[in-house]
Write a protein that holds these residues in place. Structure first.
Motif, PDB file in Angstrom:
ATOM      1  N   LEU A  15       0.851  -1.183   0.000  1.00 39.10           N
ATOM      2  CA  LEU A  15       0.000   0.000   0.000  1.00 39.10           C
ATOM      3  C   LEU A  15       0.887   1.234   0.000  1.00 39.10           C
ATOM      4  O   LEU A  15       1.831   1.324   0.793  1.00 39.10           O
ATOM      5  CB  LEU A  15      -0.909   0.015   1.233  1.00 39.10           C
ATOM      6  CG  LEU A  15      -1.787   1.247   1.449  1.00 39.10           C
ATOM      7  CD1 LEU A  15      -2.867   1.347   0.377  1.00 39.10           C
ATOM      8  CD2 LEU A  15      -2.423   1.215   2.847  1.00 39.10           C
ATOM      9  N   ALA A  16       0.597   2.197  -0.892  1.00 34.31           N
ATOM     10  CA  ALA A  16       1.351   3.448  -0.947  1.00 34.31           C
ATOM     11  C   ALA A  16       0.398   4.628  -0.863  1.00 34.31           C
ATOM     12  O   ALA A  16      -0.753   4.555  -1.333  1.00 34.31           O
ATOM     13  CB  ALA A  16       2.171   3.539  -2.227  1.00 34.31           C
ATOM     14  N   ARG A  17       0.885   5.704  -0.266  1.00 29.30           N
ATOM     15  CA  ARG A  17       0.150   6.959  -0.245  1.00 29.30           C
ATOM     16  C   ARG A  17       0.868   7.938  -1.148  1.00 29.30           C
ATOM     17  O   ARG A  17       2.083   8.155  -1.017  1.00 29.30           O
ATOM     18  CB  ARG A  17       0.059   7.521   1.172  1.00 29.30           C
ATOM     19  CG  ARG A  17      -0.890   8.714   1.315  1.00 29.30           C
ATOM     20  CD  ARG A  17      -0.991   9.160   2.776  1.00 29.30           C
ATOM     21  NE  ARG A  17      -2.094  10.100   2.976  1.00 29.30           N
ATOM     22  CZ  ARG A  17      -1.982  11.421   2.841  1.00 29.30           C
ATOM     23  NH1 ARG A  17      -0.807  11.962   2.505  1.00 29.30           N
ATOM     24  NH2 ARG A  17      -3.030  12.197   3.036  1.00 29.30           N
ATOM     25  N   GLY A  64       0.328   8.341   7.736  1.00 31.90           N
ATOM     26  CA  GLY A  64       1.685   7.820   7.593  1.00 31.90           C
ATOM     27  C   GLY A  64       1.709   6.331   7.329  1.00 31.90           C
ATOM     28  O   GLY A  64       2.766   5.708   7.378  1.00 31.90           O
ATOM     29  N   LEU A  65       0.539   5.731   7.094  1.00 32.19           N
ATOM     30  CA  LEU A  65       0.375   4.293   6.862  1.00 32.19           C
ATOM     31  C   LEU A  65       0.849   3.462   8.047  1.00 32.19           C
ATOM     32  O   LEU A  65       1.332   2.337   7.881  1.00 32.19           O
ATOM     33  CB  LEU A  65       1.080   3.859   5.567  1.00 32.19           C
ATOM     34  CG  LEU A  65       0.566   4.517   4.279  1.00 32.19           C
ATOM     35  CD1 LEU A  65       1.160   3.822   3.062  1.00 32.19           C
ATOM     36  CD2 LEU A  65      -0.961   4.500   4.217  1.00 32.19           C
ATOM     37  N   ALA A  66       0.700   4.010   9.251  1.00 28.79           N
ATOM     38  CA  ALA A  66       0.973   3.225  10.455  1.00 28.79           C
ATOM     39  C   ALA A  66      -0.147   2.211  10.639  1.00 28.79           C
ATOM     40  O   ALA A  66      -1.338   2.548  10.522  1.00 28.79           O
ATOM     41  CB  ALA A  66       1.053   4.137  11.676  1.00 28.79           C
ATOM     42  N   ARG A  67       0.203   0.958  10.925  1.00 27.09           N
ATOM     43  CA  ARG A  67      -0.802  -0.083  11.086  1.00 27.09           C
ATOM     44  C   ARG A  67      -1.692   0.226  12.281  1.00 27.09           C
ATOM     45  O   ARG A  67      -1.229   0.546  13.365  1.00 27.09           O
ATOM     46  CB  ARG A  67      -0.114  -1.437  11.262  1.00 27.09           C
ATOM     47  CG  ARG A  67      -1.075  -2.628  11.187  1.00 27.09           C
ATOM     48  CD  ARG A  67      -0.310  -3.931  11.277  1.00 27.09           C
ATOM     49  NE  ARG A  67       0.573  -4.117  10.135  1.00 27.09           N
ATOM     50  CZ  ARG A  67       0.198  -4.654   8.984  1.00 27.09           C
ATOM     51  NH1 ARG A  67      -1.045  -5.057   8.821  1.00 27.09           N
ATOM     52  NH2 ARG A  67       1.065  -4.786   8.005  1.00 27.09           N
ATOM     53  N   ASP A  68      -2.999   0.127  12.078  1.00 23.58           N
ATOM     54  CA  ASP A  68      -3.981   0.447  13.106  1.00 23.58           C
ATOM     55  C   ASP A  68      -4.610  -0.853  13.594  1.00 23.58           C
ATOM     56  O   ASP A  68      -5.578  -1.355  13.023  1.00 23.58           O
ATOM     57  CB  ASP A  68      -5.038   1.390  12.529  1.00 23.58           C
ATOM     58  CG  ASP A  68      -5.996   1.919  13.583  1.00 23.58           C
ATOM     59  OD1 ASP A  68      -5.932   1.464  14.739  1.00 23.58           O
ATOM     60  OD2 ASP A  68      -6.832   2.783  13.248  1.00 23.58           O
TER      61      ASP A  68
END
Length: 387
Positions: A285-287, A341-345
């Motif tokens: 996954l990219a932002r 920041g695509l930190a895993r939630d």
């Protein structure tokens, strides 16, 4: 970023009347089996991270008949599901309405197929819900569309959006102001077109592109495609003229395949894809900012095993990615959530039982709807709430 303007024609309703990648991808012949038991999810016990999301109610049986590649849409206060049914020697595109109470309306047959795969896709246009699919025509693949009523009833007549000389077209769609953007594969690349009230108003070539994906938000269109090891994205406010110049957001070893894209409220694109940089399929996954700058990238699945068919949805500042994975046995559907920041939630949620593939996901502004196909057992769906 490509920024072009285009006036779309009105009156869409008047005119619009190899599956997957990875191992073991060929759908099995029709059959029946009992539904899988509810999945086991992390319970937040000692040493176990709690999932950010949890199922609301049980699994909804949308269709008992063998089916594949569902698409899901939230519209008019309920879910619409479209899928390809393959049973009794006849292949059809069907649509059904699912209420938030789990009720399932009788399925409507939108098309009887001449070919073997359809890849139906639902979108909410300014004129109402619409389903698109591909079928075999006299001289190749034909991409078609049909407007739908609120309960999935086909209205008007189908419209032909385009044709392809490839073995599969994989049509992707996204609503635009007064029309619909559509992209499909052809030989030797792909094509991006705009459908308005008068039919296909303009197209542009995507040379060498495979697996096109589209998303729109607030007049902006994101176009994502693969060229083997490269994954590119372009942004536009209308139909670009000439060649589309994309920004490469992934390159290197292996290939990028079957991308899915969504645009969040900030205008950033969230792009998920199958990646073979490690040999076995993984999901990344990219932002990407609205200007095309890649900001973050993360591997989605946190367990070993071939992972396939990502479907991404945005939930405010968070992104949810559904996919199927073989974790030492038949595949199941999993859901992972990522914050800024695509930190895993939280922990990854297992949504389905075994033998589940081809997930689709939509966000209602309060919950997620996740649909999938179960081998020999039809189409399933679950509502999922995220903290």
């Amino acid at each position: 970023m490509i920024r072009m303007s285009l006036m779309f024609l009105s009156g869409l309703a008047a005119a619009l009347g190899v599956l997957g990648c990875g191992g073991d991808e060929t759908p099995a012949p029709p059959g029946t089996k009992p539904p899988e038991p509810p999945p086991v999810t992390p319970d937040g016990g000692p040493g176990v991270e709690e999932a950010a999301c949890a199922p609301l109610g049980g699994t909804v049986v949308v269709s008992q008949e063998d089916g594949i590649t569902p698409s899901i849409l939230w519209t008019n206060g309920s879910y619409l599901l479209a899928w390809q049914t393959r049973t009794g020697g006849t292949e059809e595109v069907r649509v059904a309405r699912i209420g938030t109470d789990g009720s399932v309306s009788p399925a409507h047959v939108v098309a009887t197929l001449a070919g073997s795969h359809a890849l139906p896709t639902l979108q909410a246009t300014s004129s109402g819900p619409m389903v698109t699919w591909e079928d075999t025509g006299p001289s190749g693949i034909v991409i078609q569309a049909h407007m739908l009523g609120a309960d999935g009833t086909p209205t008007g007549q189908p419209i032909q959006l385009g044709t392809s000389d490839a073995s599969e077209a994989r049509p992707a769609t996204a609503p635009m102001s007064g029309g619909l953007a559509v992209a499909w594969m052809e030989t030797p690349g792909a094509r991006l077109g705009l459908v308005s009230g008068a039919g296909m108003s303009s197209t542009t070539a995507l040379p060498g592109a495979r697996f096109p994906a589209l998303a729109s938000h607030g007049g902006e269109l994101a176009v994502v495609w693969s060229t083997g090891s490269d994954l590119s994205i372009a942004r536009t406010t209308g139909m670009p003229g000439g060649q589309v110049a994309g920004t490469v957001v992934r390159t290197g070893a292996g290939e990028a395949r079957v991308p899915s894209v969504a645009i969040d409220a900030s205008g950033a694109s969230l792009v998920a894809w199958e990646d073979t940089r490690e040999g076995e399929e993984r999901i990344y996954l990219a932002r990407v900012s609205a200007s095309g700058a890649k900001q973050d990238e993360v591997r989605v699945e946190d367990a070993e095993g071939s992972a396939n068919w990502p479907a991404v949805a945005v939930m405010g500042e968070r992104a949810a990615v559904a996919y199927y994975q073989f974790q030492g046995g038949p595949p199941s559907i999993f859901l992972a959530v990522f914050g800024p920041g695509l930190a895993r939630d939280g922990a990854t949620l297992r949504v389905s039982g075994k033998n589940a593939r081809y997930p689709a996901v939509t966000f209602t502004n309060s919950e997620l709807g996740v649909a999938w196909a179960e081998k020999d057992a039809g189409i399933r769906m679950r509502r999922v709430a995220c903290d």
